[in-house]
Design an enzyme around this catalytic site. Sequence first.
Site, mmCIF file in Angstrom:
data_model
loop_
_atom_site.group_PDB
_atom_site.id
_atom_site.type_symbol
_atom_site.label_atom_id
_atom_site.label_comp_id
_atom_site.label_asym_id
_atom_site.label_seq_id
_atom_site.Cartn_x
_atom_site.Cartn_y
_atom_site.Cartn_z
ATOM 1 N N HIS A 315 2.578 11.122 -2.287
ATOM 2 C CA HIS A 315 2.995 12.392 -1.665
ATOM 3 C C HIS A 315 1.855 12.992 -1.082
ATOM 4 C CE1 HIS A 315 4.748 16.081 -0.719
ATOM 5 N NE2 HIS A 315 6.101 15.417 -0.638
ATOM 6 N N ASP A 372 12.304 10.661 -3.600
ATOM 7 C CA ASP A 372 13.086 9.523 -3.172
ATOM 8 C C ASP A 372 13.029 8.190 -4.023
ATOM 9 O OD1 ASP A 372 13.814 10.632 -0.811
ATOM 10 O OD2 ASP A 372 12.100 10.453 0.139
HETATM 11 N N1 CMC Z 1 1.948 2.553 -1.811
HETATM 12 C C1 CMC Z 1 0.497 2.076 -1.913
HETATM 13 N N2 CMC Z 1 -0.311 2.766 -1.493
HETATM 14 C C2 CMC Z 1 -0.244 3.930 -1.201
HETATM 15 C C3 CMC Z 1 0.991 4.516 -1.079
HETATM 16 C C4 CMC Z 1 2.240 3.767 -1.623
HETATM 17 N N3 CMC Z 1 3.587 4.180 -1.680
HETATM 18 N N4 CMC Z 1 0.980 5.888 -0.867
HETATM 19 C C5 CMC Z 1 -0.434 5.976 -0.437
HETATM 20 N N5 CMC Z 1 -0.906 4.952 -0.607
HETATM 21 C C6 CMC Z 1 -2.667 4.516 -0.604
HETATM 22 C C7 CMC Z 1 -3.087 4.729 0.780
HETATM 23 O O1 CMC Z 1 -3.127 3.194 1.273
HETATM 24 C C8 CMC Z 1 -4.401 5.236 0.722
HETATM 25 O O2 CMC Z 1 -5.310 4.203 0.174
HETATM 26 P P1 CMC Z 1 -6.931 4.386 0.497
HETATM 27 O O3 CMC Z 1 -7.353 5.748 0.362
HETATM 28 O O4 CMC Z 1 -7.307 3.176 -0.332
HETATM 29 O O5 CMC Z 1 -6.984 3.962 1.959
HETATM 30 C C9 CMC Z 1 -4.346 6.373 -0.217
HETATM 31 O O6 CMC Z 1 -3.036 6.001 -1.231
HETATM 32 C C10 CMC Z 1 -3.995 7.547 0.447
HETATM 33 O O7 CMC Z 1 -2.619 7.642 1.262
HETATM 34 P P2 CMC Z 1 -2.347 8.199 2.648
HETATM 35 O O8 CMC Z 1 -1.562 7.515 3.397
HETATM 36 O O9 CMC Z 1 -3.801 8.512 2.976
HETATM 37 O O10 CMC Z 1 -1.670 9.583 2.095
HETATM 38 P P3 CMC Z 1 -0.653 10.582 2.802
HETATM 39 O O11 CMC Z 1 -0.729 11.791 2.193
HETATM 40 O O12 CMC Z 1 -1.045 10.436 4.303
HETATM 41 O O13 CMC Z 1 0.846 9.877 2.636
HETATM 42 C C11 CMC Z 1 2.954 9.306 1.856
HETATM 43 C C12 CMC Z 1 1.617 10.240 1.936
HETATM 44 C C13 CMC Z 1 4.185 9.886 1.423
HETATM 45 C C14 CMC Z 1 3.250 9.144 3.584
HETATM 46 C C15 CMC Z 1 2.551 8.034 1.505
HETATM 47 O O14 CMC Z 1 2.202 8.280 0.134
HETATM 48 C C16 CMC Z 1 3.579 6.816 1.570
HETATM 49 O O15 CMC Z 1 3.565 6.348 2.642
HETATM 50 N N6 CMC Z 1 4.466 6.811 0.444
HETATM 51 C C17 CMC Z 1 5.608 5.770 0.711
HETATM 52 C C18 CMC Z 1 6.569 6.500 1.481
HETATM 53 C C19 CMC Z 1 7.432 7.533 0.806
HETATM 54 O O16 CMC Z 1 7.916 7.256 -0.322
HETATM 55 N N7 CMC Z 1 7.748 8.647 1.591
HETATM 56 C C20 CMC Z 1 8.541 9.511 0.986
HETATM 57 C C21 CMC Z 1 7.814 10.873 0.555
HETATM 58 S S1 CMC Z 1 8.429 12.263 -0.246
HETATM 59 C C22 CMC Z 1 9.956 12.607 0.573
HETATM 60 C C23 CMC Z 1 9.570 13.150 1.675
HETATM 61 O O17 CMC Z 1 8.389 13.851 2.308
HETATM 62 O O18 CMC Z 1 10.766 13.240 2.684
#
Ligand code: CMC
Length: 437
Positions: A315, A372
């Site tokens: 998140h 989720d």
């Molecule tokens: N699985 C594997 N690696 C992950 C995941 C994941 N679910 N989420 C983040 N990472 C890694 C990402 O690759 C990055 O690694 P590195 O630092 O080595 O490059 C690090 O963690 C930070 O991730 P980010 O993408 O920079 O983080 P963000 O804040 O931009 O993204 C997020 C947040 C929710 C989009 C992301 O965690 C994600 O894609 N999660 C899966 C989708 C999901 O469950 N979404 C629902 C969110 S909660 C409900 C809502 O908001 O509606």
Amino acid sequence: MSATPSNVGPKAGTVAVQAAGKSVELPILSPTLGNDCVDIGKLPKETGLFTYDPGFTATASCKSAITYIDGDEGVLLYRGYPIDQLAKESSFLEVAYLLMNGELPDARQMGEFDHDVAHHTMLHEAFKNFLGGFRHDAHPMAMLVGMIGSMASFYHNDLDYDDPEERRMAAIRMIAKVPTIAAACYRHSMGWPLRFPRNNLPYVDRFLHMMFEVPSEPLVLNPVAAKALDLLFILHADHEQNASTSTVRLVGSTGANPYACIASGVAALWGPAHGGANEAVLKMLAEIGTAKNVQSAIDRAKDKESGFRLMGFGHRVYKNFDPRAKIIREMCHKVLEELGIDDPLLEVAMRLEEAALKDDYFVQRKLYPNVDFYSGIIYKALKIPTEMFTVMFAIARTAGWMAHWLEQQTDPEFKIGRPRQIYTGSGIRDYMAVDKR
Ligand code: CMC
């Protein structure tokens, strides 16, 4: 405890920025809770500099008194009330009132709100024409975007944004009609005749009847199912400036019709990084299939080349745990037990969570299950089809979106949203006729 946009101010001093040969003092704004913010408003004027923050990871886009999140502590408050208290004691409709109005209603206010919502649940018959235009296999989120957007054509000319009662009525209509539209989208995909809302039923029961009752037999509604859905709606009702709410506010900042604003929020919610994650989680769990495949899924999620992420994990704000996920996890066990369902996907989900929480990759990046991760298993137990999961999220989030839209309309700092960019294209050049290129 609640703050209004106007009482948050430059109380915490200033930051001096030296740039372009100039020194500028930027005020620091203190919220009632949370991190102080540097107000960079005068930076461009005084130094010619803009700021760069892709994904808005460090930028507050507005002042808001609706929802507060402490991502490090795993805290979520609606109007100051902790989410676990609301989940235990409140109902979705009461939470919708709270989000919109800032205070919990007394019995009379709640009765009036309930009555108002119940009496705006019907759709104009012409909506059926819009619905009929969709293919039977259209994704329900595609239908929902279109159908809610079309409401702008029904409630357009008569909306006076300066009249608080008209704004309130727009919010009531939206909260009342979105479940009717959502159920209609589902019934269209099933080829079932539309079911009219029964105003004498509570909000969630009314929705479940519209979804599942067929003309040939009455629906016997399990109160466990209705309670579980009400709780899921409470947990999804608002989440401050997430992608869809920010979209609603950005569109709202142009003065667009509120129904068009909500349609844009639904579109933003649809993506798998946001509300679409609940659908993606269930598909992922089904693909993993059994506990013995969990480790290979974890390995794949860690491999950046795979393009696969653990859906329902991570998140932007929560770097400890998502308090909603904790409540949903508990509820998932309870609902399955009470409904007498033995879903092997729950076992897969628990093993996946366990393995991820022990793995350095997830620990170091502070990736925890989010709202989720377990919600899909509950929706599945309630017989809600996978493609409808994000629609469920949208029904609940409509309350939050409308609360933000209402707040924005009276914000003294209301301005059209208009980010800057760092231009990376070509320098200036002359047009060349096609035969010279
Ligand atoms: N699985 C594997 N690696 C992950 C995941 C994941 N679910 N989420 C983040 N990472 C890694 C990402 O690759 C990055 O690694 P590195 O630092 O080595 O490059 C690090 O963690 C930070 O991730 P980010 O993408 O920079 O983080 P963000 O804040 O931009 O993204 C997020 C947040 C929710 C989009 C992301 O965690 C994600 O894609 N999660 C899966 C989708 C999901 O469950 N979404 C629902 C969110 S909660 C409900 C809502 O908001 O509606």
